[in-house]
Design an enzyme around this catalytic site. Structure first.
Site: not given
Ligand code: ADP
Length: 397
Positions: A7, A91, A180, A210, A241, A385
């Site tokens: 990726n 990806r 996604h 996420g 966003r 993914e």
């Molecule tokens: P992306 O791939 O879009 O960068 P992720 O799927 O890794 O994002 O998600 C990141 C988000 O998940 C962050 O906002 C983080 O705070 C939240 N997150 C990760 N672990 C936890 C948790 N244990 N409790 C609540 N939120 C969480």
């Protein structure tokens, strides 16, 4: 087969080496700050310690060289030679209308991907840089492109078309594409299997929440609508966003604040969402949850706005599919935030949904969080993914 899953961003390279037979991740890691001072590579072999090394990484070819070196390291590596890598799965962010499924990346295909660059000027050129750099070091290994947009190509016209002059669709392909897609496909199919539903005869809503967040309606195994649009800015409230806003806000702020289109888009992409709603407190859902629990006004606002937007989309997609059998939560927030799931599901009584609070607290595995008598099943399905890309790659080569 050993599949190298890549990726590539403009200054980063995430990788996993996956055994497609056992579906085990043999090693994974990340190169950061490629082409910028202060480069860094991290590498974790399966069952081993994470290693981090600070090293300047001038370009993506050098990044791949460092990754291969780590994978072949006599002490901590997991392969002895590049020849052990059977295929590479890349990806790819935007396939426009050209790619409704994954493809082997040959010269013709790479040209077609480059012709979509206008649609994703930040992401596609970076993906292509990764492909070319990888090709330079592994010229004889087959490569596959797995597109974020592909799964959404089944949307009907009424779902993907914007009600702006049609000529912009014809001239430039301005329409909803969605992102996604690899995750929405993986989670919806897996959820059907997990819940004992017939995928080809089911109505599933996937909430991928996420940092970036999108929601999709999957009817009979095909995506019929999704919240992200031409770009990943539309739809749900995200980390930084805004998701949906009235485009009139842009003119209003342009006049009031003297912002040009670049500044406005930067505001919507980087300064909005959770970060904007909390007056720059945080874009990280964990911080927002902590604040919500202690009654912090800004965090309560951000949390409620985020959940309300998800609730509205679930209602819209249940209507679009004329019903829903299952609602799935996935990605960092969807998988981990029991508060978000609880706040969303509080509004879904009209669908006959009740949540089991104890099940909702659990974490880590596929899990049903609705009660047995709930009319619609609600579940948590961890997304993967990389595994989905490895499966697609193995299937094509
Ligand atoms: P992306 O791939 O879009 O960068 P992720 O799927 O890794 O994002 O998600 C990141 C988000 O998940 C962050 O906002 C983080 O705070 C939240 N997150 C990760 N672990 C936890 C948790 N244990 N409790 C609540 N939120 C969480």
């Amino acid at each position: 087969m050993k599949i190298f899953v890549i990726n590539c961003g403009s200054s980063s390279l995430k990788f996993q080496l996956i055994d497609s037979e056992t579906e085990q991740c043999l090693a994974k890691g990340l190169c950061e700050r490629i082409g910028i001072d202060g480069g860094m590579i991290s590498y974790t072999p399966d069952g081993g310690e994470k290693e981090k090394k600070n090293v300047d990484i001038p370009n993506h070819t050098e990044a791949f060289r460092l990754v291969l070196e780590a994978l072949m390291n006599p002490a901590t590596g997991v392969i002895k030679s590049v020849d052990e890598i059977d295929a590479v799965g890349h990806r790819m962010v935007h396939g426009g209308e050209k790619f409704a499924c994954s493809v082997i990346l040959n010269d013709e295909v790479l040209e077609a991907v480059a012709s979509c660059n206008d649609l994703a000027p930040l992401h596609n050129p970076a993906n292509l840089t990764g492909v070319y750099a990888c090709k330079e070091l592994m010229p004889n290994v087959p490569m596959v492109g797995v597109f974020d947009t592909a799964f959404h190509q089944t949307m009907p016209e009424e779902a993907y078309i914007y009600a702006i002059p049609y000529e912009y669709y014809k001239k430039y392909g301005v329409r909803r594409y969605g992102f996604h897609g690899t995750s929405h496909a993986f989670v919806s199919e897996h959820a059907a299997e997990f819940l004992g539903l017939d995928y080809e005869n089911s109505k599933i809503i996937v909430c991928h929440i996420g940092n970036g967040a999108s929601i999709s309606a999957v009817k009979n195994g095909k995506c019929v609508d999704t919240s992200m649009g031409l770009t990943p800015l539309e739809g749900l409230v995200m980390g930084t966003r805004s998701g949906d806003v009235d485009p009139g806000v842009l003119e209003f702020l342009a006049n009031k604040e003297g912002m040009d289109i670049k500044a406005l888009l930067n505001m919507l992409n980087k300064k909005s969402g959770l970060l904007g709603l909390t007056d720059n407190l945080s874009s990280d859902n964990r911080d927002i949850e902590d604040g919500y629990r202690s009654g912090d006004e800004a965090c309560v606002r951000a949390m409620k706005a985020t959940c309300y937007r998800v609730v509205k989309y679930i209602g819209a997609y249940a209507a679009a599919m004329n019903g829903v059998d299952a609602i799935c939560f996935t990605a960092g927030v969807g998988e981990n935030s029991s508060i978000l799931r609880e706040l969303v599901c509080e509004h879904l009584g009209y669908l006959g949904i009740t949540i089991d609070p104890e099940e909702n607290k659990k974490r880590g595995d596929d899990n049903v969080i609705s009660t047995p008598d709930s009319k619609v099943k609600v579940c948590v399905i961890p997304t993967n993914e990389e595994l989905a890309i490895a499966r697609e790659t193995a299937r094509l080569v």
